[in-house]
Design a protein around this motif. Sequence first.
Motif, PDB file in Angstrom:
ATOM      1  N   SER A  44       0.833  -1.209   0.000  1.00 42.46           N
ATOM      2  CA  SER A  44       0.000   0.000   0.000  1.00 42.46           C
ATOM      3  C   SER A  44       0.867   1.259   0.000  1.00 42.46           C
ATOM      4  O   SER A  44       0.590   2.228  -0.718  1.00 42.46           O
ATOM      5  CB  SER A  44      -0.920  -0.002   1.226  1.00 42.46           C
ATOM      6  OG  SER A  44      -1.631   1.209   1.320  1.00 42.46           O
ATOM      7  N   ILE A  45       1.939   1.244   0.794  1.00 39.57           N
ATOM      8  CA  ILE A  45       2.845   2.401   0.836  1.00 39.57           C
ATOM      9  C   ILE A  45       3.570   2.549  -0.496  1.00 39.57           C
ATOM     10  O   ILE A  45       3.722   3.665  -1.014  1.00 39.57           O
ATOM     11  CB  ILE A  45       3.828   2.264   2.009  1.00 39.57           C
ATOM     12  CG1 ILE A  45       3.059   2.343   3.338  1.00 39.57           C
ATOM     13  CG2 ILE A  45       4.899   3.353   1.951  1.00 39.57           C
ATOM     14  CD1 ILE A  45       3.894   1.993   4.559  1.00 39.57           C
ATOM     15  N   GLU A  72       2.433   1.729  -3.384  1.00 39.93           N
ATOM     16  CA  GLU A  72       1.473   2.266  -4.347  1.00 39.93           C
ATOM     17  C   GLU A  72       1.272   3.762  -4.142  1.00 39.93           C
ATOM     18  O   GLU A  72       1.147   4.517  -5.125  1.00 39.93           O
ATOM     19  CB  GLU A  72       0.138   1.527  -4.213  1.00 39.93           C
ATOM     20  CG  GLU A  72      -0.932   1.945  -5.223  1.00 39.93           C
ATOM     21  CD  GLU A  72      -0.518   1.706  -6.678  1.00 39.93           C
ATOM     22  OE1 GLU A  72      -1.100   2.363  -7.558  1.00 39.93           O
ATOM     23  OE2 GLU A  72       0.387   0.873  -6.921  1.00 39.93           O
ATOM     24  N   GLN A  73       1.253   4.226  -2.901  1.00 37.78           N
ATOM     25  CA  GLN A  73       1.140   5.669  -2.641  1.00 37.78           C
ATOM     26  C   GLN A  73       2.325   6.417  -3.238  1.00 37.78           C
ATOM     27  O   GLN A  73       2.173   7.544  -3.731  1.00 37.78           O
ATOM     28  CB  GLN A  73       1.067   5.915  -1.136  1.00 37.78           C
ATOM     29  CG  GLN A  73      -0.262   5.536  -0.498  1.00 37.78           C
ATOM     30  CD  GLN A  73      -0.263   5.854   0.983  1.00 37.78           C
ATOM     31  OE1 GLN A  73       0.275   5.092   1.797  1.00 37.78           O
ATOM     32  NE2 GLN A  73      -0.825   6.982   1.345  1.00 37.78           N
ATOM     33  N   ILE A  74       3.509   5.791  -3.207  1.00 40.03           N
ATOM     34  CA  ILE A  74       4.690   6.420  -3.796  1.00 40.03           C
ATOM     35  C   ILE A  74       4.595   6.391  -5.314  1.00 40.03           C
ATOM     36  O   ILE A  74       4.887   7.389  -5.990  1.00 40.03           O
ATOM     37  CB  ILE A  74       5.969   5.701  -3.302  1.00 40.03           C
ATOM     38  CG1 ILE A  74       6.122   5.889  -1.798  1.00 40.03           C
ATOM     39  CG2 ILE A  74       7.202   6.237  -4.039  1.00 40.03           C
ATOM     40  CD1 ILE A  74       7.214   5.042  -1.168  1.00 40.03           C
ATOM     41  N   GLU A 119       1.245  10.134  -4.244  1.00 37.89           N
ATOM     42  CA  GLU A 119       0.656  10.601  -2.983  1.00 37.89           C
ATOM     43  C   GLU A 119       1.738  10.843  -1.940  1.00 37.89           C
ATOM     44  O   GLU A 119       1.600  11.703  -1.070  1.00 37.89           O
ATOM     45  CB  GLU A 119      -0.355   9.577  -2.460  1.00 37.89           C
ATOM     46  CG  GLU A 119      -1.603   9.451  -3.321  1.00 37.89           C
ATOM     47  CD  GLU A 119      -2.545   8.384  -2.793  1.00 37.89           C
ATOM     48  OE1 GLU A 119      -2.322   7.876  -1.669  1.00 37.89           O
ATOM     49  OE2 GLU A 119      -3.517   8.044  -3.504  1.00 37.89           O
ATOM     50  N   LEU A 120       2.817  10.060  -2.020  1.00 40.40           N
ATOM     51  CA  LEU A 120       3.994  10.269  -1.175  1.00 40.40           C
ATOM     52  C   LEU A 120       5.167  10.563  -2.097  1.00 40.40           C
ATOM     53  O   LEU A 120       5.454   9.789  -3.004  1.00 40.40           O
ATOM     54  CB  LEU A 120       4.278   9.024  -0.332  1.00 40.40           C
ATOM     55  CG  LEU A 120       3.282   8.699   0.778  1.00 40.40           C
ATOM     56  CD1 LEU A 120       3.590   7.328   1.383  1.00 40.40           C
ATOM     57  CD2 LEU A 120       3.305   9.770   1.872  1.00 40.40           C
ATOM     58  N   SER A 149       8.779  13.035   1.830  1.00 37.15           N
ATOM     59  CA  SER A 149       7.527  12.950   2.596  1.00 37.15           C
ATOM     60  C   SER A 149       7.701  12.006   3.779  1.00 37.15           C
ATOM     61  O   SER A 149       8.281  10.927   3.655  1.00 37.15           O
ATOM     62  CB  SER A 149       6.381  12.423   1.726  1.00 37.15           C
ATOM     63  OG  SER A 149       6.108  13.299   0.656  1.00 37.15           O
ATOM     64  N   LEU A 177       6.243   9.351   6.389  1.00 31.65           N
ATOM     65  CA  LEU A 177       5.153   8.385   6.471  1.00 31.65           C
ATOM     66  C   LEU A 177       4.343   8.627   7.739  1.00 31.65           C
ATOM     67  O   LEU A 177       4.830   9.256   8.685  1.00 31.65           O
ATOM     68  CB  LEU A 177       5.722   6.962   6.487  1.00 31.65           C
ATOM     69  CG  LEU A 177       5.868   6.264   5.134  1.00 31.65           C
ATOM     70  CD1 LEU A 177       6.833   7.020   4.242  1.00 31.65           C
ATOM     71  CD2 LEU A 177       6.340   4.831   5.328  1.00 31.65           C
ATOM     72  N   ARG A 219      -4.902   2.576  11.175  1.00 31.03           N
ATOM     73  CA  ARG A 219      -5.454   2.444   9.826  1.00 31.03           C
ATOM     74  C   ARG A 219      -5.678   0.984   9.454  1.00 31.03           C
ATOM     75  O   ARG A 219      -6.689   0.625   8.848  1.00 31.03           O
ATOM     76  CB  ARG A 219      -4.510   3.088   8.809  1.00 31.03           C
ATOM     77  CG  ARG A 219      -4.960   2.882   7.377  1.00 31.03           C
ATOM     78  CD  ARG A 219      -3.990   3.470   6.373  1.00 31.03           C
ATOM     79  NE  ARG A 219      -4.385   3.145   5.012  1.00 31.03           N
ATOM     80  CZ  ARG A 219      -3.664   3.420   3.934  1.00 31.03           C
ATOM     81  NH1 ARG A 219      -2.525   4.079   4.064  1.00 31.03           N
ATOM     82  NH2 ARG A 219      -4.084   3.058   2.742  1.00 31.03           N
ATOM     83  N   THR A 270      11.481   7.431  -5.536  1.00 28.93           N
ATOM     84  CA  THR A 270      10.214   7.091  -6.188  1.00 28.93           C
ATOM     85  C   THR A 270      10.387   5.907  -7.128  1.00 28.93           C
ATOM     86  O   THR A 270       9.456   5.524  -7.829  1.00 28.93           O
ATOM     87  CB  THR A 270       9.661   8.303  -6.974  1.00 28.93           C
ATOM     88  OG1 THR A 270      10.655   8.756  -7.897  1.00 28.93           O
ATOM     89  CG2 THR A 270       9.286   9.436  -6.040  1.00 28.93           C
TER      90      THR A 270
END
Length: 245
Positions: free
Chosen positions: A10-11, A13-15, A19-20, A24, A26, A35, A69
């Motif tokens: 999930s993290i 995918e945010q990168i 989104e991150l 950034s 966490l 969460r 990234t």
Amino acid sequence: MALHEVIAESIREQIRVGELTIGSALPSESQLCERWKSSRGPVRQALATLRAEGVITGGSGKPPVVCTTSIPQPFDSLLSYSAWARAIGRSAGQRTLELALRPADPLVASKLGIDEGARVVQVLRLRYLDGERAMLERATFVEHVGRLLFDFDCDSGSIWAYLQSRGVNFSTASHIIDAVAADPLDSEHLEVTEGSPLLRQQRTARTADGEVIEYHDDRYLPGMVSFSLENTLDVRTSLMRNAKP
């Protein structure tokens, strides 16, 4: 998939989606626990995985921060062109030019660790990315694996996924990335001048017991695909295949 793997993905995918970004911070461990309705164990394991991949830094009291990234690609994306294309939101395509059973020449025999003249199955496919020519795929399989492909429409998608569905166990792979001059076959199917530079990925794949079952010699148009390594002082490098925009 275990909870710590779900959290880590999930993290990632945010990168991937922005989104991150680099720098950034966490969410805190307590926020991630809330969460995911999780204890600290899976959260800490997920963060440790991302640190080991070189995706985040931090620890020993410092909050985790995104430091790249370039997300390491999973095992299947370096073995399967189709899986890689899906993972980056692109469309893979293929046209089979040849599927043949023939004796192994000296090069193939040495790559597969078999006797020269032993029978192998060879596949030649033109691969597309979003409808454009991208790569000429030369794949050679030991006979007992390759024969499975005579029951498969090689134009329909991933050979790797099909062979897995038939019980073939791809466990480890070795990759060599270099540059070669286009030969007459490359020139004809990739529509480049003979002698033009191409990016080549050679790959051998093995089963869990060490048998080499596959050898690839894949030649990419350098304007379509590249490979990169993301490297930090404390983390092993991660090979990545990249599509050009």
